[in-house]
Design an enzyme around this catalytic site. Sequence first.
Site, PDB file in Angstrom:
ATOM      1  N   VAL A  82     -19.315 -31.124   8.111  1.00  0.00           N
ATOM      2  CA  VAL A  82     -19.200 -31.858   6.850  1.00  0.00           C
ATOM      3  C   VAL A  82     -18.640 -33.256   7.128  1.00  0.00           C
ATOM      4  O   VAL A  82     -17.545 -33.395   7.671  1.00  0.00           O
ATOM      5  CB  VAL A  82     -18.291 -31.109   5.860  1.00  0.00           C
ATOM      6  N   VAL A  84     -18.893 -37.604   5.529  1.00  0.00           N
ATOM      7  CA  VAL A  84     -19.439 -38.650   4.668  1.00  0.00           C
ATOM      8  C   VAL A  84     -19.048 -39.995   5.279  1.00  0.00           C
ATOM      9  O   VAL A  84     -17.888 -40.193   5.671  1.00  0.00           O
ATOM     10  CB  VAL A  84     -18.900 -38.543   3.222  1.00  0.00           C
ATOM     11  N   ARG A  91     -17.618 -40.927  -4.055  1.00  0.00           N
ATOM     12  CA  ARG A  91     -18.770 -41.122  -4.936  1.00  0.00           C
ATOM     13  C   ARG A  91     -19.412 -39.782  -5.318  1.00  0.00           C
ATOM     14  O   ARG A  91     -20.536 -39.758  -5.808  1.00  0.00           O
ATOM     15  CB  ARG A  91     -19.806 -42.024  -4.274  1.00  0.00           C
ATOM     16  N   GLY A  92     -18.729 -38.676  -5.057  1.00  0.00           N
ATOM     17  CA  GLY A  92     -19.243 -37.367  -5.430  1.00  0.00           C
ATOM     18  C   GLY A  92     -20.184 -36.736  -4.439  1.00  0.00           C
ATOM     19  O   GLY A  92     -20.743 -35.663  -4.703  1.00  0.00           O
ATOM     20  N   LEU A  94     -19.512 -35.441  -1.356  1.00  0.00           N
ATOM     21  CA  LEU A  94     -18.963 -34.192  -0.830  1.00  0.00           C
ATOM     22  C   LEU A  94     -19.106 -33.072  -1.851  1.00  0.00           C
ATOM     23  O   LEU A  94     -19.499 -31.941  -1.509  1.00  0.00           O
ATOM     24  CB  LEU A  94     -17.494 -34.387  -0.455  1.00  0.00           C
ATOM     25  N   SER A 118     -10.675 -29.879   8.688  1.00  0.00           N
ATOM     26  CA  SER A 118     -10.050 -31.017   9.362  1.00  0.00           C
ATOM     27  C   SER A 118      -9.019 -31.671   8.448  1.00  0.00           C
ATOM     28  O   SER A 118      -8.029 -32.229   8.917  1.00  0.00           O
ATOM     29  CB  SER A 118     -11.115 -32.036   9.771  1.00  0.00           C
ATOM     30  N   GLU A 119      -9.243 -31.597   7.119  1.00  0.00           N
ATOM     31  CA  GLU A 119      -8.292 -32.101   6.121  1.00  0.00           C
ATOM     32  C   GLU A 119      -8.104 -31.018   5.059  1.00  0.00           C
ATOM     33  O   GLU A 119      -8.864 -30.948   4.094  1.00  0.00           O
ATOM     34  CB  GLU A 119      -8.805 -33.388   5.488  1.00  0.00           C
ATOM     35  N   TYR A 123     -10.056 -29.033   0.352  1.00  0.00           N
ATOM     36  CA  TYR A 123     -10.868 -27.871   0.003  1.00  0.00           C
ATOM     37  C   TYR A 123     -10.257 -26.949  -1.043  1.00  0.00           C
ATOM     38  O   TYR A 123     -10.953 -26.097  -1.590  1.00  0.00           O
ATOM     39  CB  TYR A 123     -11.230 -27.103   1.281  1.00  0.00           C
ATOM     40  N   PHE A 410     -15.456 -23.281  14.194  1.00  0.00           N
ATOM     41  CA  PHE A 410     -16.888 -23.513  14.056  1.00  0.00           C
ATOM     42  C   PHE A 410     -17.139 -24.794  13.277  1.00  0.00           C
ATOM     43  O   PHE A 410     -18.209 -25.059  12.821  1.00  0.00           O
ATOM     44  CB  PHE A 410     -17.562 -22.312  13.387  1.00  0.00           C
TER      45      PHE A 410
END
Length: 410
Positions: A82, A84, A91-92, A94, A118-119, A123, A410
Amino acid sequence: MTTELRELGPDGWDEWYETLVAAFNKIPEPPENRAFDRSVTETDRSFGMWDGKELVGTAGTYSFGLSVPGGAIVPAGGLTMVGVLPTHRRRGILRRMIRHHLEDVRQRGEPLSVLTASEPAIYGRFGYGAATQLLSARIDTGRVRLQVPEGAGGIRLRLADPVEALPRCEEVYARRVTERPGMLERRPGWEQVEVLDPPGERNDGSPLQCVLAERGGEVVGYARYAIRREPNAPGVVARSVLLRGLEADDLDAYASLWRFLFDIDLTSSVTVPDRPVDDAWQHLVSDIRQCRVQLRDSLYLRPVEVGAALSARSYAAGVDVVLEVTDGFCPWNEGRWRLTGGTDGASCVRTDGPADLELSVRELGAAYLGGVSLVSLARAGRVRELRGGALTEAATAFSSPVAPWLPHGF
């Protein structure tokens, strides 16, 4: 801005991957890691966001089987890759990619979605809860003794080439999967993640090494490791054993492998990353304070279909509770669910009955594998008890006697 979501075609992988690298500040991956990533990419489950002719966002899904309490292997979609581009954040994009992922997971009949973050702050708003932790340690083998139980014997240790020994090691791993929640049933090709050893990432250390534990000619355990020089420390003894993986069928094999790691000549410590929080070596050492134990988050999980997810695992004790679930991102999960079951299985169906507990799908994800207590979540204000005694009943049922653990990312 008008963006379009498209599936990754068979010839688009390089552009897709380079966009992901750019999203992560163009820190390049070793060619060995890149080749592995390409080999396990499921192109029919990978997609990107295009702004005109420019690819600006990437995401993909792996088809996994995840072990859950009770030993069942449950289909799960592993959200991965994932990213961007910095020019297109907030800007939506994700949100649209995660929504596409969850709808695809649901359509394929996978009750769970999982990821490694990663962050982590990103989530939670999409319903993912931190379901497992990893233990790391740095054991001073000059000051810490390993107290191996009496009678632990009958094991022959043998050095082996890690790649050549991989099939036999995988047999041991496969036997362990159903015994601990959170482990991945490795699909073809994924076994190679265990022997990735890019020379550029060895940090002046040795190539990957492997020792097998055998009984009667059969492999009953293994450990993979490397030897690394301690930074800023002189002398040949200032080296550390870096554990890269260890599995064993029984105590004799397990203790023999740990004793081997402690006794390697010209080393002064064992570095232990990414182990289960209840790893038994902690009860074999003479001084846990000299082991510098640390914990961190690992697998994030969210039920995609609440009823199917809660029905797929068994429970440590009898349970009959009605859960009032909120899920702003997957509205089909909203409402009341009656969970009944025990050690032999469970059922979770919609109901109009009064709710016993109130929580969001994020809390269900955190508690699902048994590593996070519903009582702890309630004390943080994340679960609300509506019927006296329901919280203790549910928390006891959701618990696992073995800590959940994700063995690799993964």
